[in-house]
Enzyme design. Structure first.
Site, PDB file in Angstrom:
ATOM      1  CG  HIS A  48      -2.090  -0.956   1.007  1.00 50.95           C
ATOM      2  ND1 HIS A  48      -2.830  -1.484   2.029  1.00 50.95           N
ATOM      3  CD2 HIS A  48      -2.632  -1.463  -0.133  1.00 50.95           C
ATOM      4  CE1 HIS A  48      -3.773  -2.268   1.536  1.00 50.95           C
ATOM      5  NE2 HIS A  48      -3.667  -2.270   0.225  1.00 50.95           N
ATOM      6  CG  HIS A  80      -1.794  -6.871   2.410  1.00 51.64           C
ATOM      7  ND1 HIS A  80      -1.708  -5.843   1.495  1.00 51.64           N
ATOM      8  CD2 HIS A  80      -1.309  -6.387   3.556  1.00 51.64           C
ATOM      9  CE1 HIS A  80      -1.200  -4.792   2.075  1.00 51.64           C
ATOM     10  NE2 HIS A  80      -0.940  -5.078   3.315  1.00 51.64           N
ATOM     11  CG  HIS A 130      -6.373  -4.824   5.291  1.00 52.44           C
ATOM     12  ND1 HIS A 130      -5.530  -5.834   4.892  1.00 52.44           N
ATOM     13  CD2 HIS A 130      -5.606  -3.706   5.375  1.00 52.44           C
ATOM     14  CE1 HIS A 130      -4.304  -5.340   4.752  1.00 52.44           C
ATOM     15  NE2 HIS A 130      -4.321  -4.051   5.043  1.00 52.44           N
ATOM     16  CD  GLU A 132      -3.109  -9.601   7.448  1.00 51.54           C
ATOM     17  OE1 GLU A 132      -2.432  -8.571   7.319  1.00 51.54           O
ATOM     18  OE2 GLU A 132      -3.175 -10.243   8.514  1.00 51.54           O
ATOM     19  CB  THR A 166      -0.219  -9.399  10.509  1.00 53.58           C
ATOM     20  OG1 THR A 166      -0.542  -8.683   9.329  1.00 53.58           O
ATOM     21  CG2 THR A 166      -0.202 -10.874  10.232  1.00 53.58           C
ATOM     22  CB  CYS A 194       3.293  -8.679  12.331  1.00 55.18           C
ATOM     23  SG  CYS A 194       4.897  -8.181  11.822  1.00 55.18           S
TER      24      CYS A 194
END
Ligand code: SF4
Length: 287
Positions: A48, A80, A130, A132, A166, A194
């Site tokens: 992004h 993602h 999103h 992901e 994440t 993450c």
């Protein structure tokens, strides 16, 4: 350290910029482009950040949202990840698939699938729009709920499994776990947050607390950059979210001698350096 030219002290957050997963994906894309291969596509923007996407386009790597790409020779899967059904369709297209999905996102996909196979009602904590999260949903099978932070939970089943986007803050996970325990008898949690996001948030909060202005650099479509901007505003400190140095304004730094810079995981070093140099110039012009 105070810059002699501008008289402004600029503190850059150490973990600002590309994280491991983004760097890996970008290196894959530029390596392929260097081999002078035609027909290189990324499924969706690989990260992004519009400026990086433009650079890749200049090198012949194009972004598409369509797996049916007639002239594609290589399809790079974005950081993602993509939904399972699209991956299956892409694998039948005859082009080479280069999977640049971040290994941490892959782990979250694996756990979503595992929870579903073990018969849990799967909750994905994250932003349902999103990419992901859309990917994670596809791995979690049919019995899946996406819950955003502070959303009210619907009625849950007795056995609930949680997987996390994440880039979510750990506070959101703690809040969700508390709410789930009010309803369910069994809760299995995979903390797939993450570390690089948590570390960047912590370092940013620390620096935001000791400067007059925070400049947050990164794509406006980047969730983790927006999260950094929200965090800085809540400190509170005067915060400006920009994509490039060209957006900086002289008046933002009036009476400010200490500026912090942070950047999202998809912001390249060259943009962060441009911003730092431009702030020095602006400070110099203020005299
Ligand atoms: S923020 Fe973490 S999960 Fe996301 S791409 Fe970077 S390393 Fe991977």
């Amino acid at each position: 350290m105070v810059d002699e030219r501008s008289g402004i002290e600029i503190v850059v957050v150490e973990s600002a910029g590309f994280c491991f997963g983004v760097k890996r994906a970008i290196d894959i894309a530029f390596d392929l482009a260097r081999k002078d291969r035609r027909g290189i596509y990324t499924f969706g923007p690989i990260i992004h950040n519009p400026q990086v996407i433009e650079k890749l386009r200049d090198k012949g790597v194009f972004s598409t949202e369509d797996v049916y790409q007639d002239d594609a020779k290589v399809m790079i899967i974005r950081t993602h990840g993509i939904p399972l059904d699209l991956m299956e369709k892409a694998s039948k297209m005859g082009y080479e698939i280069v999977d640049a999905t971040c290994p941490f996102v892959k782990k979250a996909q694996h756990y979503a699938k595992l929870l579903s196979e073990e018969g849990y009602q799967v909750i994905i904590l994250g932003d349902r729009d999103h990419p992901e999260v859309k990917g994670l949903v596809s791995y979690a099978g049919g019995d899946v709920l996406v819950i955003g932070d502070k959303e009210i939970l619907p009625e849950l089943k007795h056995r609930v499994g949680i997987v996390v986007q994440t880039t979510q803050p750990v506070e959101n996970l703690k809040r969700l776990m508390g709410k789930v325990m009010e309803q369910s008898k069994e809760m299995k949690v995979y903390n797939t947050i993450c570390n690089s996001t948590a570390q960047r948030l912590a370092e940013t909060a620390q620096i935001a607390g000791r400067v007059g202005v925070m400049v947050v650099v990164g794509g406006r479509n980047s969730a983790n950059t927006t999260q950094l901007a929200n965090l800085c505003s809540s400190v509170p400190v005067r915060t400006y979210h920009i994509e490039t140095a060209a957006e900086l304004k002289l008046e933002w730094f009036k009476d400010c001698r200490k500026v912090g810079i942070t950047a999202g995981a998809s912001t390249p070093d060259w943009i962060i350096n441009d911003v730092r140099e431009m702030i020095k110039d602006i400070g110099g012009r203020q005299g």
